[in-house]
Design a protein around this motif. Structure first.
Motif, PDB file in Angstrom:
ATOM      1  N   THR A  58       0.667  -1.586  -0.541  1.00  0.00           N
ATOM      2  CA  THR A  58       0.174  -0.196  -0.281  1.00  0.00           C
ATOM      3  C   THR A  58       1.235   1.571  -0.026  1.00  0.00           C
ATOM      4  N   VAL A  59       0.175   2.350  -0.736  1.00  0.00           N
ATOM      5  CA  VAL A  59       1.442   3.065  -0.511  1.00  0.00           C
ATOM      6  C   VAL A  59       0.265   4.667  -1.045  1.00  0.00           C
ATOM      7  N   ARG A  60       0.958   5.938  -0.511  1.00  0.00           N
ATOM      8  CA  ARG A  60      -0.606   7.475  -0.475  1.00  0.00           C
ATOM      9  C   ARG A  60       0.077   8.539  -1.457  1.00  0.00           C
ATOM     10  N   THR A  61      -0.395   8.373  -2.320  1.00  0.00           N
ATOM     11  CA  THR A  61      -0.353   9.619  -3.086  1.00  0.00           C
ATOM     12  C   THR A  61       0.203  11.105  -2.450  1.00  0.00           C
ATOM     13  N   PRO A  62       1.118  11.781  -2.899  1.00  0.00           N
ATOM     14  CA  PRO A  62       1.403  12.745  -2.375  1.00  0.00           C
ATOM     15  C   PRO A  62      -0.237  13.723  -3.386  1.00  0.00           C
ATOM     16  N   GLY A  63      -0.402  15.057  -2.647  1.00  0.00           N
ATOM     17  CA  GLY A  63      -1.363  15.686  -3.313  1.00  0.00           C
ATOM     18  C   GLY A  63      -1.488  15.854  -4.440  1.00  0.00           C
ATOM     19  N   VAL A  64      -2.431  15.057  -5.642  1.00  0.00           N
ATOM     20  CA  VAL A  64      -2.910  15.605  -6.609  1.00  0.00           C
ATOM     21  C   VAL A  64      -2.520  16.487  -7.017  1.00  0.00           C
ATOM     22  N   PRO A  65      -1.252  17.334  -8.167  1.00  0.00           N
ATOM     23  CA  PRO A  65      -0.898  18.656  -8.847  1.00  0.00           C
ATOM     24  C   PRO A  65      -2.507  19.379  -9.536  1.00  0.00           C
ATOM     25  N   ASP A  66      -2.297  20.818  -9.209  1.00  0.00           N
ATOM     26  CA  ASP A  66      -3.425  20.905 -10.340  1.00  0.00           C
ATOM     27  C   ASP A  66      -3.928  20.624 -10.932  1.00  0.00           C
ATOM     28  N   GLY A  67      -4.608  20.843 -12.382  1.00  0.00           N
ATOM     29  CA  GLY A  67      -4.739  20.710 -13.343  1.00  0.00           C
ATOM     30  C   GLY A  67      -4.516  19.342 -14.108  1.00  0.00           C
ATOM     31  N   THR A  68      -4.882  18.829 -12.583  1.00  0.00           N
ATOM     32  CA  THR A  68      -5.069  16.748 -13.129  1.00  0.00           C
ATOM     33  C   THR A  68      -5.935  16.963 -12.972  1.00  0.00           C
ATOM     34  N   VAL A 118       3.898   8.860  14.030  1.00  0.00           N
ATOM     35  CA  VAL A 118       3.909  10.285  14.371  1.00  0.00           C
ATOM     36  C   VAL A 118       2.734  10.242  15.552  1.00  0.00           C
ATOM     37  N   ASP A 119       2.417  11.787  15.817  1.00  0.00           N
ATOM     38  CA  ASP A 119       1.439  11.832  16.980  1.00  0.00           C
ATOM     39  C   ASP A 119      -0.398  12.169  16.412  1.00  0.00           C
ATOM     40  N   ARG A 120      -0.161  12.512  15.196  1.00  0.00           N
ATOM     41  CA  ARG A 120      -1.326  12.744  14.681  1.00  0.00           C
ATOM     42  C   ARG A 120      -1.342  12.849  13.065  1.00  0.00           C
ATOM     43  N   PRO A 121      -2.285  12.577  12.435  1.00  0.00           N
ATOM     44  CA  PRO A 121      -2.347  12.150  10.525  1.00  0.00           C
ATOM     45  C   PRO A 121      -1.270  13.538  10.026  1.00  0.00           C
ATOM     46  N   ILE A 122      -0.345  12.584   9.279  1.00  0.00           N
ATOM     47  CA  ILE A 122       0.145  13.561   7.879  1.00  0.00           C
ATOM     48  C   ILE A 122      -0.082  13.585   6.706  1.00  0.00           C
ATOM     49  N   ALA A 123      -0.321  14.421   6.043  1.00  0.00           N
ATOM     50  CA  ALA A 123      -0.609  14.239   5.043  1.00  0.00           C
ATOM     51  C   ALA A 123       0.923  14.126   3.770  1.00  0.00           C
ATOM     52  N   LYS A 124       1.861  14.473   4.062  1.00  0.00           N
ATOM     53  CA  LYS A 124       3.194  14.077   3.372  1.00  0.00           C
ATOM     54  C   LYS A 124       4.287  13.891   4.415  1.00  0.00           C
ATOM     55  N   ALA A 125       5.423  13.329   3.461  1.00  0.00           N
ATOM     56  CA  ALA A 125       6.982  13.386   4.166  1.00  0.00           C
ATOM     57  C   ALA A 125       8.034  13.495   2.859  1.00  0.00           C
ATOM     58  N   GLU A 126       9.127  14.399   4.069  1.00  0.00           N
ATOM     59  CA  GLU A 126      10.072  14.457   3.133  1.00  0.00           C
ATOM     60  C   GLU A 126      12.114  14.796   2.905  1.00  0.00           C
ATOM     61  N   LEU A 127      12.533  14.820   3.084  1.00  0.00           N
ATOM     62  CA  LEU A 127      14.110  14.911   3.238  1.00  0.00           C
ATOM     63  C   LEU A 127      13.874  15.912   2.400  1.00  0.00           C
ATOM     64  N   ARG A 146      18.032  20.083  -2.411  1.00  0.00           N
ATOM     65  CA  ARG A 146      16.502  19.509  -2.868  1.00  0.00           C
ATOM     66  C   ARG A 146      15.866  18.833  -1.610  1.00  0.00           C
ATOM     67  N   PHE A 147      14.597  18.737  -2.329  1.00  0.00           N
ATOM     68  CA  PHE A 147      13.296  18.280  -1.453  1.00  0.00           C
ATOM     69  C   PHE A 147      13.245  16.817  -2.208  1.00  0.00           C
ATOM     70  N   VAL A 148      12.798  16.024  -1.608  1.00  0.00           N
ATOM     71  CA  VAL A 148      12.964  14.445  -2.045  1.00  0.00           C
ATOM     72  C   VAL A 148      11.203  14.655  -1.255  1.00  0.00           C
ATOM     73  N   ASP A 149      10.696  13.353  -2.095  1.00  0.00           N
ATOM     74  CA  ASP A 149       8.944  13.221  -1.955  1.00  0.00           C
ATOM     75  C   ASP A 149       9.740  11.715  -1.166  1.00  0.00           C
ATOM     76  N   LEU A 150       8.938  11.335   0.088  1.00  0.00           N
ATOM     77  CA  LEU A 150       8.463   9.491   0.874  1.00  0.00           C
ATOM     78  C   LEU A 150       7.347   9.987   1.247  1.00  0.00           C
ATOM     79  N   PRO A 151       6.932   9.099  -0.564  1.00  0.00           N
ATOM     80  CA  PRO A 151       5.269   8.570  -0.705  1.00  0.00           C
ATOM     81  C   PRO A 151       5.045   7.526   0.909  1.00  0.00           C
ATOM     82  N   LEU A 152       4.303   7.694   1.472  1.00  0.00           N
ATOM     83  CA  LEU A 152       3.801   7.097   2.590  1.00  0.00           C
ATOM     84  C   LEU A 152       2.694   6.062   2.166  1.00  0.00           C
TER      85      LEU A 152
END
Length: 798
Positions: free
Chosen positions: A151-161, A615-624, A639-645
């Motif tokens: 299982t994996v959670r997507t990032p927020g869907v980009p605008d225009g998608t 985590v102590d409560r729900p999160i929407a994303k994580a990154e390095l 740089r900012f590297v997304d970590l899918p959840l």
């Protein structure tokens, strides 16, 4: 750096009229049609599924009876691979591809068995303007001989998608068998944030000037893997300190606001620097000599040092092959460092590329480094791309850009340079800023502002954005920088026309946006007070609170592990130094309680890992986020590297990229961010990967991109010693005042070309008494020839 030259395979489409059987209904809340492959389609594929892939490989697609449930599953096999992948995807059609809502997240699930460690969940998205395009890889699948759920959670869907498609990519020899796909929209879990300060602060953030000043004239800022900050001054652009052999650094501790002055072995003024993968800091070159009018300009030495955060001491490495005052420094995916440009020991421009070997812990001899004998200028912004090539963004320091379009892709293995079009006013991007936008997986670069210290026009408001995932990428104009106020010598006034700023700082923030701050209108003069936030998803700037301190030449701003931004320095042309330190608290720090990473099971991470946090409560994303190593508007390694959840209550599994070119090895700040954009305080993690980085390991999963370049290609040139460079490269006329002082070779355009007007401008900018050095007076400031510029007689003479 291995280039992966690829061609995207054709992707079939299914027409509803060709269906062999009626489609089965999707499960309630499951957005995937035919999730278990039970309904047949055409071309040997199940209904709503199609073959996809790219590269040089042998493959098969087959529907097999070894199913998790039901009677069918999908098997994708690679028997030979040079590069690329194969994957079964949900068909790219309005009938089959799930509809999505911008800003929402989706939980994806499937059951699988694999005989290869090189398989991952891959997403494509449909942009309502640009059509279907690769989005991201979310999760590397562990090898499994029995049916295993992923299982994996997507990032927020980009605008225009409006739709997405996804499936499992196989990019190593072996097979992946999959079944029972699911896709569900993640429900909103957080109420709107409550403002915990004034409305103005909640909207714009706030700056505070710290009670303790920076004890050194630092122009280099490096965030260390213990959360402290190395501030390097060397001589601090002070000839007096240089002549006295007084070279300084300091270590700042954000936890208590304290500074510790560090003995510094050589003048690291205008050196290059980068964090090595073990957390130590590599510092290369610096200032061998200050300029002498009519004799020589600045000179760069060959020495190189390593700073150890544990002992807070410097140690010497072997020498560089050449001098490099103002060099670039970019870490590669294998931990090596590559460097270009700068000034040699004789003040000429260096055409020698340098390479630090992480394996050998030394600079390689010239014979072991590919050379094009090109002069890249000073602090050229060289950004590592996802396939190991380097993108020169066009941001640089001092004067004009390189010849051609002013931007290029450099392929180290092929030793070629390809020009990239679209950069606006390429010769007025001196001390602009460039950043690889969040997330690094998107491969988009933003450049901001700039000027030209030689011609000294008003700095501009230009921004440019490039998408390096396109086959033939080109810059397109971004939104203009917001305008602020500027001090023209008689107090702050509003900027007008196209006035912008150079000496810009750009900082990646944990909410996925970019803070730009600081700057000045002209060469070492006329500070601009303006800050704004760039939103990559919307391609917009929004003005926020401005730093109350002037931040022009030799200033820097950078992210701290607690989510605040620190800004230091300012060295105007009159030779003074602003030693006040400002701290910016972005608006996300005033939106209520921050999420907390309550446990981090493992601080040592490998490429392709799944790492669990609590985590102590729900999160929407994580990154390095890679810690800063910034100077002169330049930090090409930022740089900012997304970590899918993968989320199970308060336990969150983070899926680490398998591509070291996206996240070069080293220490990173790990942030968890809630649905309101509020980040946690960072935890430090150490990303390495001997298996992923070994020569025998399969190449990381990299999709075809920037593989049809049409710009002019340059092969290596004829071997040469150097590039001739003007001794006035720093935009300063050394015939006046001490070497610490910068009287501009060209005055701002609004200053008339008379001694009176020039002297008035110098007085307004607090230059004070200026001695004339030697017999030359090229600017006509010593009309009575008494050896002092701009005295009363000079101004009154007609």
């Amino acid at each position: 750096m291995r280039r992966r030259r690829t061609a995207l395979a054709g992707v079939g489409a299914l027409a509803a009229g060709l269906l062999l059987t009626s489609p089965q209904s999707a499960e309630a809340a499951n957005l995937v049609k035919n999730p278990g492959f039970e309904t047949a389609g055409t071309d040997g594929m199940p209904y709503c599924w199609e073959k996809s892939g790219w590269g040089n490989n042998d493959f098969t697609f087959s529907t097999v009876s070894d199913a998790h449930t039901g009677t069918k599953a999908m098997k994708v096999s690679l028997t030979r691979r040079v590069d690329g992948d194969r994957k079964a995807l949900i068909t790219e059609s309005t009938t089959c591809a799930p509809t999505v809502t911008p800003g929402k997240q989706y939980d994806l699930g499937l059951w699988y068995k694999t005989t290869t460690p090189d398989a991952s969940i891959t997403l494509f998205r449909h942009d309502t303007t640009a059509g279907w395009q690769y989005w991201t890889d979310l999760k590397t699948l562990d090898m499994a001989s029995a049916w295993t759920k992923a299982t994996v959670r997507t990032p927020g869907v980009p605008d225009g998608t409006d739709r997405i498609t996804w499936g499992v990519s196989v990019y190593g020899t072996g097979s992946a068998t999959t079944d029972d796909y699911t896709m569900d929209q993640v429900p909103d879990t957080l109420p709107p944030p409550n403002c915990t300060a004034t409305r103005q602060i909640c909207d714009n953030g706030s700056w505070t000037v710290q009670p303790t000043q920076n004890p050194v004239r630092s122009m280099h800022s490096v965030v260390l893997n213990n959360g402290k900050v190395l501030l390097i001054a060397g001589s601090g652009n002070s000839e007096e300190a240089f002549n006295a052999g007084t070279f300084t650094s300091a270590v700042y501790n954000p936890a208590d606001g304290s500074y510790k002055v560090i003995p510094t072995p050589k003048d690291m003024f205008c050196a290059g620097h980068v964090q090595l993968q073990d957390g130590r800091v590599l510092v290369m070159s610096g200032n061998k000599a200050y300029p002498v009018a009519g004799v020589h300009g600045y000179e760069g030495f060959k020495d190189s040092y390593i700073f150890d955060p544990k002992t807070e001491t410097y140690s010497k490495t072997n020498d560089l092959n050449d001098g490099h005052w103002y060099p670039s420094a970019t870490e590669l995916g294998n931990g090596d460092v590559i460097s270009f440009g700068g000034l040699r020991e004789d003040s000429s421009g260096s055409v020698t590329a340098e390479r630090w070997s992480d394996k050998n812990q030394q600079w390689l001899p010239l014979s072991q480094v590919n050379q094009t004998w090109s002069y890249w200028g000073l602090y050229p912004s060289m950004i590592l791309m996802q396939d190991g090539r380097l993108f020169y963004s066009g941001s640089h320091v001092f004067g004009n850009n390189i010849p051609g379009t002013g931007s290029a892709i450099y392929d180290y293995d092929a030793n070629t340079t390809t020009q990239i079009p679209g950069l606006q006013n390429k010769d007025e991007r001196d001390q602009s800023a460039s950043v690889l936008l969040p997330p690094a997986q998107d491969q988009r670069v933003l450049t901001i502002g700039g000027g030209n210290i030689d011609s000294n026009p008003d700095a501009n408001r230009l921004t440019d954005v490039i998408d390096l995932k396109q086959p033939n990428p080109a810059y397109v104009a971004g939104p203009p920088l917001p305008q602020g106020t500027v001090d023209l010598g008689n107090g702050k006034v509003a900027e007008t026309g196209n006035q912008g700023k150079m000496y810009v700082s750009a900082v990646l923030l944990p909410d996925g946006k970019v803070l730009e701050t600081g700057g000045a209108l002209h060469n070492r003069a006329n500070p601009v007070y303006e800050s704004s936030i760039y939103d990559p998803a919307r391609n917009t700037f929004e003005s926020v609170a401005a730093d109350p301190e002037s931040r022009g030449y030799h200033s820097s701003a950078f992210l701290l592990p607690d989510g605040r931004v620190m800004a230091t320095g300012d060295n105007p042309g009159n030779g003074t130094w602003n030693q006040n330190v400002s701290i910016y608290s972005p608006s996300y720090l005033f939106k209520g309680t921050r999420p907390t990473i309550t446990s981090l099971i493992n601080q040592e991470w490998k490429y392709g890992d799944t790492q669990r946090i609590t985590v102590d409560r729900p999160i929407a994303k994580a990154e390095l986020i890679r810690p800063a190593a910034v100077t002169h508007s330049s930090d090409p390694n930022q740089r900012f590297v997304d970590l899918p959840l993968s989320v199970s209550g308060n336990n969150v599994d983070l899926n680490v990229t398998s591509n070291p070119n996206l996240a070069p090895p080293g220490w990173y700040m790990l942030f968890a961010v809630d649905a309101n954009g509020v980040p946690s305080v960072a935890k430090w993690v150490h990303l390495t990967g001997p298996t992923a980085l070994s020569a025998s390991a399969p190449s990381a999963h990299v999709h075809s991109f920037a593989d049809s370049l049409q710009g002019t290609v340059a092969e290596p040139g004829k071997k040469r010693a150097s590039q001739k460079v003007s001794p006035t490269i720093s935009g300063c006329d050394r015939h006046y005042g001490s070497v610490n002082v910068c009287v501009p070779t060209v005055f701002p355009p609004q200053v008339k070309k008379t001694a009176a007007a020039r002297c008035t401008w110098l007085k307004q900018n607090h230059y004070g008494r200026l001695k004339v050095n030697g017999g030359d007076d090229p600017l006509g400031l010593d009309r009575n020839r008494n050896g002092t510029a701009c005295d009363k007689a000079d101004v009154s003479r007609r």
